[in-house]
Design an enzyme around this catalytic site. Structure first.
Site, PDB file in Angstrom:
ATOM      1  N   THR A   1       0.907  -1.188  -2.422  1.00 26.95           N
ATOM      2  CA  THR A   1      -0.422  -1.112  -2.413  1.00 26.95           C
ATOM      3  C   THR A   1      -1.247  -0.108  -2.044  1.00 26.95           C
ATOM      4  O   THR A   1      -0.706   0.212  -0.419  1.00 26.95           O
ATOM      5  CB  THR A   1      -1.412  -2.371  -1.630  1.00 26.95           C
ATOM      6  OG1 THR A   1      -0.302  -2.008   0.147  1.00 26.95           O
ATOM      7  CG2 THR A   1      -0.800  -4.226  -2.006  1.00 26.95           C
TER       8      THR A   1
ATOM      9  N   ASP B   1       2.831  -4.135   1.326  1.00 23.02           N
ATOM     10  CA  ASP B   1       1.382  -4.480   1.845  1.00 23.02           C
ATOM     11  C   ASP B   1       1.725  -3.221   2.727  1.00 23.02           C
ATOM     12  O   ASP B   1       1.080  -3.368   3.817  1.00 23.02           O
ATOM     13  CB  ASP B   1       0.699  -5.544   1.777  1.00 23.02           C
ATOM     14  CG  ASP B   1      -0.676  -5.340   2.386  1.00 23.02           C
ATOM     15  OD1 ASP B   1      -1.114  -4.331   1.550  1.00 23.02           O
ATOM     16  OD2 ASP B   1      -1.143  -6.575   2.644  1.00 23.02           O
ATOM     17  N   ILE B   2       1.267  -2.043   2.286  1.00 19.30           N
ATOM     18  CA  ILE B   2       1.452  -1.115   3.323  1.00 19.30           C
ATOM     19  C   ILE B   2       0.188   0.108   3.295  1.00 19.30           C
ATOM     20  O   ILE B   2      -0.242   1.000   3.814  1.00 19.30           O
ATOM     21  CB  ILE B   2       2.301   0.334   3.013  1.00 19.30           C
ATOM     22  CG1 ILE B   2       2.072   1.284   0.960  1.00 19.30           C
ATOM     23  CG2 ILE B   2       3.638  -0.085   2.612  1.00 19.30           C
ATOM     24  CD1 ILE B   2       3.370   1.819   1.025  1.00 19.30           C
ATOM     25  N   LYS B   3      -0.813  -0.009   2.114  1.00 26.26           N
ATOM     26  CA  LYS B   3      -1.969   0.570   2.252  1.00 26.26           C
ATOM     27  C   LYS B   3      -2.428   2.258   2.316  1.00 26.26           C
ATOM     28  O   LYS B   3      -3.159   2.362   3.325  1.00 26.26           O
ATOM     29  CB  LYS B   3      -3.305  -0.872   2.479  1.00 26.26           C
ATOM     30  CG  LYS B   3      -3.844  -2.325   2.410  1.00 26.26           C
ATOM     31  CD  LYS B   3      -4.433  -2.550   2.661  1.00 26.26           C
ATOM     32  CE  LYS B   3      -4.843  -3.849   2.779  1.00 26.26           C
ATOM     33  NZ  LYS B   3      -3.394  -4.357   3.051  1.00 26.26           N
ATOM     34  N   ARG B   4      -1.153   2.467   2.189  1.00 23.95           N
ATOM     35  CA  ARG B   4      -1.079   3.645   2.230  1.00 23.95           C
ATOM     36  C   ARG B   4      -2.481   4.807   1.462  1.00 23.95           C
ATOM     37  O   ARG B   4      -2.981   4.414   0.035  1.00 23.95           O
ATOM     38  CB  ARG B   4      -0.477   4.582   1.570  1.00 23.95           C
ATOM     39  CG  ARG B   4       1.044   4.269   2.185  1.00 23.95           C
ATOM     40  CD  ARG B   4       0.995   4.165   3.427  1.00 23.95           C
ATOM     41  NE  ARG B   4       2.250   4.301   4.493  1.00 23.95           N
ATOM     42  CZ  ARG B   4       2.514   3.011   5.340  1.00 23.95           C
ATOM     43  NH1 ARG B   4       1.553   2.542   5.466  1.00 23.95           N
ATOM     44  NH2 ARG B   4       3.357   3.164   6.342  1.00 23.95           N
TER      45      ARG B   4
END
Length: 291
Positions: free
Chosen positions: A123, A95-98
């Site tokens: 993510t 879950d890094i949401k880059r």
């Protein structure tokens, strides 16, 4: 395709995604005091949670911010956790949401789909534009990796941007969802879903039913269960015959031991009980709807 592996795992083990958003404060005090360093403490806690829930969890989502906040030792624990999930033949979501573009995004893709931080899914945040997604696609095509792209989230501030309507009275998140669905057609698994999945916050049943019908090929990562108000009844609307999505629970599972007297002595067992409860609640609702 990696999405076929996730789909089959959901069929066997249920819809629960265990969120390893592990803050030091979540770990029993006695355990923290018995370790000399953060790395070993965090990893031992995570390892016990994984071992305890392995037969009841579809996958594990590891939120990188909790580890970054602890510096180098935290990132070592993050790396060890991802490798351990792989060793146990389970699936991981980083879950890094880059949400960057070009060379920077290429480096993010390399960092999280290769080497020390390798995961099965990541993510991503597309709201800077869909060129934020492109550098990850070669890994989806050639390296059996998958993406969960933010479509509509469950936080209060989601309505600030995601719910803005266009001139045709179409909400922005619906446009994003349609683009993800269209792009995902190139990366379809045999299960009928794409390896380009979507993060779809759980709100209420009526909206879930509409979104499931519109986005038929998108496998959902569904946050919002429990702490953010989502119920098993709400979540079932986002599924199709009990599949098509995984439901993330982090604090609810990690802190389940705090509900019991002396729970800190059996935090792994408590985590498993909560994981099974969530799984069974969702399964019961889904079976009733499909009967």
């Amino acid at each position: 395709m990696i999405i076929d592996e996730l789909y089959e795992t959901v069929n066997k083990k249920g819809n629960v995604c265990v969120g390893l958003d592990t803050a030091l404060s979540y770990i029993p005090e006695s355990m923290r005091e018995s370790h000399e360093n953060v790395e070993d403490c965090i990893f031992e806690f995570n390892r016990t949670i994984i071992d305890s829930t392995l037969d009841a969890a579809a996958c594990y989502k590891v939120q990188i911010a909790y580890y970054e906040a602890l510096g180098i030792e935290g990132l070592r624990a993050y790396s060890k956790t991802l490798k351990y999930i792989k060793d146990k033949k389970a699936l991981s979501i980083a879950d890094i949401k880059r949400g960057d573009i070009a060379k920077t995004a290429e480096m993010y893709a390399k960092a999280h789909f290769e080497g020390e931080f390798e995961s099965d899914f990541v993510t991503l945040n597309p709201y800077m534009g869909f060129d934020t997604i492109e550098p990850y696609l070669p890994y989806v095509k050639n390296n059996n990796k998958g993406l969960f792209i933010l479509i509509r989230t469950s936080n209060k501030g989601a309505k600030d941007l995601q719910y803005i309507s266009t001139r045709k009275n179409t909400k922005l998140y619906n446009i994003v969802g349609k683009k993800v669905s269209s792009l995902g057609e190139k990366y379809m698994g045999n299960c009928g879903y794409s390896s380009l999945g979507g993060v779809m916050g759980c709100t209420h049943q009526e909206e879930g039913i509409k979104l499931r019908k519109k986005l038929k090929n998108i496998f959902f990562l569904i946050p919002g269960y429990g702490a953010q108000g989502g119920t098993a009844e709400d979540i079932s609307a986002y599924l199709k015959r009990g599949n098509g999505g995984v439901v993330n629970s982090s604090r609810g599972i990690l802190l389940a031991y705090k509900k019991e007297e002396d729970g800190f002595k059996k935090y792994g067992e408590c985590a498993r009980q909560e994981c099974v409860k969530i799984r069974d609640d969702i399964l019961k609702i889904s079976q009733n709807k499909n009967s």
